[in-house]
Design a protein around this motif. Structure first.
Motif, PDB file in Angstrom:
ATOM      1  N   SER A 174      33.830 -60.157  80.195  1.00 29.93           N
ATOM      2  CA  SER A 174      33.955 -61.610  80.237  1.00 29.93           C
ATOM      3  C   SER A 174      33.895 -62.110  81.680  1.00 29.93           C
ATOM      4  O   SER A 174      33.180 -63.069  82.000  1.00 29.93           O
ATOM      5  N   PHE A 175      34.626 -61.447  82.557  1.00 28.39           N
ATOM      6  CA  PHE A 175      34.629 -61.823  83.969  1.00 28.39           C
ATOM      7  C   PHE A 175      33.254 -61.593  84.603  1.00 28.39           C
ATOM      8  O   PHE A 175      32.756 -62.435  85.365  1.00 28.39           O
ATOM      9  N   LEU A 176      32.623 -60.468  84.265  1.00 34.16           N
ATOM     10  CA  LEU A 176      31.300 -60.177  84.816  1.00 34.16           C
ATOM     11  C   LEU A 176      30.280 -61.228  84.404  1.00 34.16           C
ATOM     12  O   LEU A 176      29.458 -61.675  85.218  1.00 34.16           O
ATOM     13  N   VAL A 177      30.314 -61.646  83.144  1.00 39.86           N
ATOM     14  CA  VAL A 177      29.385 -62.668  82.656  1.00 39.86           C
ATOM     15  C   VAL A 177      29.610 -63.989  83.382  1.00 39.86           C
ATOM     16  O   VAL A 177      28.660 -64.666  83.803  1.00 39.86           O
ATOM     17  N   GLY A 178      30.885 -64.371  83.527  1.00 34.55           N
ATOM     18  CA  GLY A 178      31.200 -65.623  84.215  1.00 34.55           C
ATOM     19  C   GLY A 178      30.669 -65.647  85.634  1.00 34.55           C
ATOM     20  O   GLY A 178      30.129 -66.659  86.100  1.00 34.55           O
ATOM     21  N   LYS A 179      30.783 -64.524  86.342  1.00 32.12           N
ATOM     22  CA  LYS A 179      30.290 -64.454  87.715  1.00 32.12           C
ATOM     23  C   LYS A 179      28.761 -64.407  87.765  1.00 32.12           C
ATOM     24  O   LYS A 179      28.135 -65.080  88.589  1.00 32.12           O
ATOM     25  N   PHE A 180      28.153 -63.601  86.892  1.00 33.35           N
ATOM     26  CA  PHE A 180      26.696 -63.460  86.900  1.00 33.35           C
ATOM     27  C   PHE A 180      26.007 -64.791  86.618  1.00 33.35           C
ATOM     28  O   PHE A 180      25.007 -65.135  87.262  1.00 33.35           O
ATOM     29  N   MET A 181      26.534 -65.553  85.682  1.00 35.86           N
ATOM     30  CA  MET A 181      25.887 -66.790  85.267  1.00 35.86           C
ATOM     31  C   MET A 181      26.018 -67.911  86.289  1.00 35.86           C
ATOM     32  O   MET A 181      25.195 -68.827  86.323  1.00 35.86           O
ATOM     33  N   LEU A 218      33.790 -55.772  91.093  1.00 41.17           N
ATOM     34  CA  LEU A 218      32.783 -55.671  90.044  1.00 41.17           C
ATOM     35  C   LEU A 218      32.220 -57.052  89.691  1.00 41.17           C
ATOM     36  O   LEU A 218      31.004 -57.216  89.511  1.00 41.17           O
ATOM     37  N   GLY A 219      33.105 -58.034  89.585  1.00 37.24           N
ATOM     38  CA  GLY A 219      32.651 -59.379  89.252  1.00 37.24           C
ATOM     39  C   GLY A 219      31.784 -59.972  90.338  1.00 37.24           C
ATOM     40  O   GLY A 219      30.756 -60.617  90.054  1.00 37.24           O
ATOM     41  N   ILE A 272      24.159 -60.100  91.887  1.00 33.08           N
ATOM     42  CA  ILE A 272      22.907 -59.843  91.168  1.00 33.08           C
ATOM     43  C   ILE A 272      22.305 -61.156  90.668  1.00 33.08           C
ATOM     44  O   ILE A 272      21.100 -61.389  90.767  1.00 33.08           O
ATOM     45  N   GLY A 273      23.168 -62.019  90.125  1.00 32.58           N
ATOM     46  CA  GLY A 273      22.686 -63.328  89.690  1.00 32.58           C
ATOM     47  C   GLY A 273      22.137 -64.137  90.843  1.00 32.58           C
ATOM     48  O   GLY A 273      21.103 -64.815  90.717  1.00 32.58           O
ATOM     49  N   SER A 274      22.807 -64.048  91.995  1.00 35.28           N
ATOM     50  CA  SER A 274      22.351 -64.791  93.175  1.00 35.28           C
ATOM     51  C   SER A 274      21.025 -64.254  93.692  1.00 35.28           C
ATOM     52  O   SER A 274      20.141 -65.020  94.091  1.00 35.28           O
ATOM     53  N   MET A 275      20.892 -62.923  93.693  1.00 42.99           N
ATOM     54  CA  MET A 275      19.636 -62.333  94.134  1.00 42.99           C
ATOM     55  C   MET A 275      18.480 -62.835  93.269  1.00 42.99           C
ATOM     56  O   MET A 275      17.414 -63.193  93.779  1.00 42.99           O
ATOM     57  N   GLY A 318      27.729 -69.622  80.234  1.00 46.07           N
ATOM     58  CA  GLY A 318      28.693 -68.615  80.658  1.00 46.07           C
ATOM     59  C   GLY A 318      30.040 -68.784  79.982  1.00 46.07           C
ATOM     60  O   GLY A 318      30.668 -67.810  79.556  1.00 46.07           O
ATOM     61  N   TRP A 319      30.511 -70.032  79.868  1.00 51.38           N
ATOM     62  CA  TRP A 319      31.819 -70.288  79.251  1.00 51.38           C
ATOM     63  C   TRP A 319      31.835 -69.853  77.783  1.00 51.38           C
ATOM     64  O   TRP A 319      32.799 -69.213  77.328  1.00 51.38           O
ATOM     65  N   PHE A 320      30.794 -70.189  77.047  1.00 56.61           N
ATOM     66  CA  PHE A 320      30.761 -69.839  75.628  1.00 56.61           C
ATOM     67  C   PHE A 320      30.710 -68.320  75.421  1.00 56.61           C
ATOM     68  O   PHE A 320      31.334 -67.791  74.500  1.00 56.61           O
ATOM     69  N   ILE A 321      30.013 -67.607  76.285  1.00 53.29           N
ATOM     70  CA  ILE A 321      29.986 -66.143  76.177  1.00 53.29           C
ATOM     71  C   ILE A 321      31.366 -65.574  76.492  1.00 53.29           C
ATOM     72  O   ILE A 321      31.851 -64.663  75.796  1.00 53.29           O
ATOM     73  N   MET A 322      32.012 -66.090  77.529  1.00 55.50           N
ATOM     74  CA  MET A 322      33.347 -65.620  77.891  1.00 55.50           C
ATOM     75  C   MET A 322      34.344 -65.860  76.759  1.00 55.50           C
ATOM     76  O   MET A 322      35.150 -64.993  76.419  1.00 55.50           O
ATOM     77  N   LYS A 323      34.276 -67.043  76.168  1.00 55.32           N
ATOM     78  CA  LYS A 323      35.202 -67.391  75.089  1.00 55.32           C
ATOM     79  C   LYS A 323      34.959 -66.521  73.865  1.00 55.32           C
ATOM     80  O   LYS A 323      35.899 -66.167  73.140  1.00 55.32           O
TER      81      LYS A 323
END
Length: 469
Positions: free
Chosen positions: A251-258, A389-390, A396-399, A452-457
């Motif tokens: 959940s944390f990884l998705v929030g950061k990546f997005m 990790l996050g 990666i998302g920024s790259m 990102g929020w909906f995936i985390m939730k």
């Protein structure tokens, strides 16, 4: 009760300010100074910013574990030393590229790009330690209900930089050369190292923290009755690969990546955007005013991002995670305003500055709460690892968005030049060429937070802290 925890928060704010100041020097000097010397294209700059994000992402894979292993005090000192050194070394790229060009059969542009890539690697390795160390220090010095607010304060250092940087860095570059801008800004980190070494220690060992403040800090652990500071046992840490078995981690990884890439895109490309679209260079009065206004909005509004979840917890009786997710949904709606930045920009350049500022404020408030979800769910002994990790996922998302944008912008601009007639150029929502490319990227940024929020939730619908037996 002593209030030394706020001194620590101030130090974290200063470190984050230096962190973003060092990475911001390039974005404020490349278009109007460095590109003039080395003939960089958008693709060259996109490669450098994308590579920095990749270096940063890989370094974060190890940075969090390094901070957990070395401890907050030593780990932070090493991190800021490395990134400050890397920041200062950028100046050598200008002097070294000309000298190397006389011995190798490569263009000055190519040599300069590779030298900057090397310095960005050093900068990224050091800067990767900032947020794992800062979030770990916040978890050590603040109870859960205050962490989002304290995080929003130190995280606002990024916004303050964005206020100070456009008003100082281009002028330094104009007065003494862009090389001196890197050296002067990079040296600030060495000053911070002295303050950290002098003032920081864990709360229970810090003589500046009295028992009343220690009880307040450790209230989540039901340790208010503990009088002996050494009686508190260290928590067990979670093995590195075991972290990936928890939905809370993903959940944390998705929030950061997005979402991290959105912030970094505007941080790296906003000065070039106003120069490309409206002709306001980074050292012009109007260019400085636009960037200053953009980040003034970010700075003022983002601080409140840490207060909103506290209101939900204390006034509405929600648990920390539920209150934080409720607040994050509200902040995820702010970036939708970015959809209107380019259309309204046809009226005035002030509209993109204001709307991107609101988008950035939403990001900073989102980011402060996203970081705090780690402290809600994981033991303190593993916070550095999880934040690393996050931040890797965010890198990666920024790259992806920065490197992709550089290539996309160059392609759209070249297509408009090569083809005869607007009907043969790249078009999107009524825009042609490079403005159309900016519109595409703005649309992606606008919806990233809600997705990102909906995936985390979905991954973590309810508050479920992880307990290590």
């Amino acid at each position: 009760m002593s209030n030394f925890r706020w001194v620590i928060c101030a130090l974290l704010f200063l470190a984050t300010t230096v962190n973003y100041m060092d990475r911001q020097v390039l974005s404020l000097t490349w278009k109007d100074f460095i590109a003039v010397d080395f003939h960089w294209s958008d693709a060259d700059y996109g490669l450098i910013t994308g590579a920095f994000s990749l270096f940063y992402a890989v370094a974060n894979l190890f940075a969090g574990k390094f901070i957990d292993w070395m401890g907050t005090r030593k780990g932070y000192l090493i991190a800021i030393f490395v990134w400050s050194l890397g920041a200062c070394l950028h100046a050598a790229c200008g002097w070294g590229a000309v000298g190397i060009a006389g011995f190798v059969s490569l263009s000055l542009t190519t040599i300069s790009v590779w030298l900057f890539l090397a310095c960005r690697l050093i900068l990224a390795v050091g800067e990767a330690g900032n947020f794992p160390a800062a979030i770990k220090a916040t978890a050590e010095y603040f109870p859960k209900k205050d962490r989002a607010f304290s995080t929003s304060i130190f995280n606002s250092g990024a916004s303050v930089v964005a206020l100070a940087a456009p008003a100082t860095i281009p002028l330094l570059a104009r007065a003494w050369g862009w090389e001196m801008a890197f050296i002067i800004i990079g040296a600030l980190g060495f000053v911070w190292m002295f303050l950290w070494a002098w003032l920081y220690d864990k709360p229970r060992h810090n003589k500046r923290v009295n028992q009343a403040e220690l009880n307040y800090i450790e209230q989540d652990n039901d340790l208010a009755e503990v009088q002996d500071r050494d009686a508190v046992k260290e928590e067990k840490t979670i093995p590195f690969f075991q972290c990936f078995t928890y939905k809370q981690t993903w959940s944390f990884l998705v929030g950061k990546f997005m979402t991290d890439g959105v912030w970094w895109f505007f941080l790296f490309w906003a000065p070039a955007y106003f120069s490309d679209q409206y002709g306001y260079t980074s050292d012009s009065a109007m260019g400085i005013a636009l960037i200053f206004t953009l980040y003034a909005i970010v700075t003022v509004l983002s601080i409140g991002g840490g207060y909103l979840p506290k209101y939900f917890v204390e006034k509405r009786g929600m648990n920390p995670y539920l209150g934080r997710m409720r607040a994050m949904f509200i902040f995820a709606c702010f970036p939708v305003l970015g959809l209107f930045a380019q259309p309204l920009g046809t009226i005035s350049a002030w509209w993109p500055a204001i709307l991107i500022g609101l988008l950035g404020a939403g990001h900073q408030a989102w980011s402060a709460n996203l970081f705090s979800t780690v402290g809600d769910m994981f033991p303190k002994s593993t916070i550095g690892t999880l934040v690393g990790l996050g931040t890797m996922a965010g890198g990666i998302g920024s790259m992806s968005i920065n490197y992709g944008s550089g290539i996309f912008f160059k392609w759209a601009a070249d297509l408009s030049i090569d083809k005869v007639g607007a009907e043969n150029a790249f078009t999107f929502f009524g825009f042609d060429g490079k403005p159309a490319a900016y519109m595409v990227v703005f649309c992606i940024c606008a919806v990233a937070y809600l997705i990102g929020w909906f995936i985390m939730k979905t991954l973590v619908p309810k508050y479920k802290p992880i307990v290590v037996e």
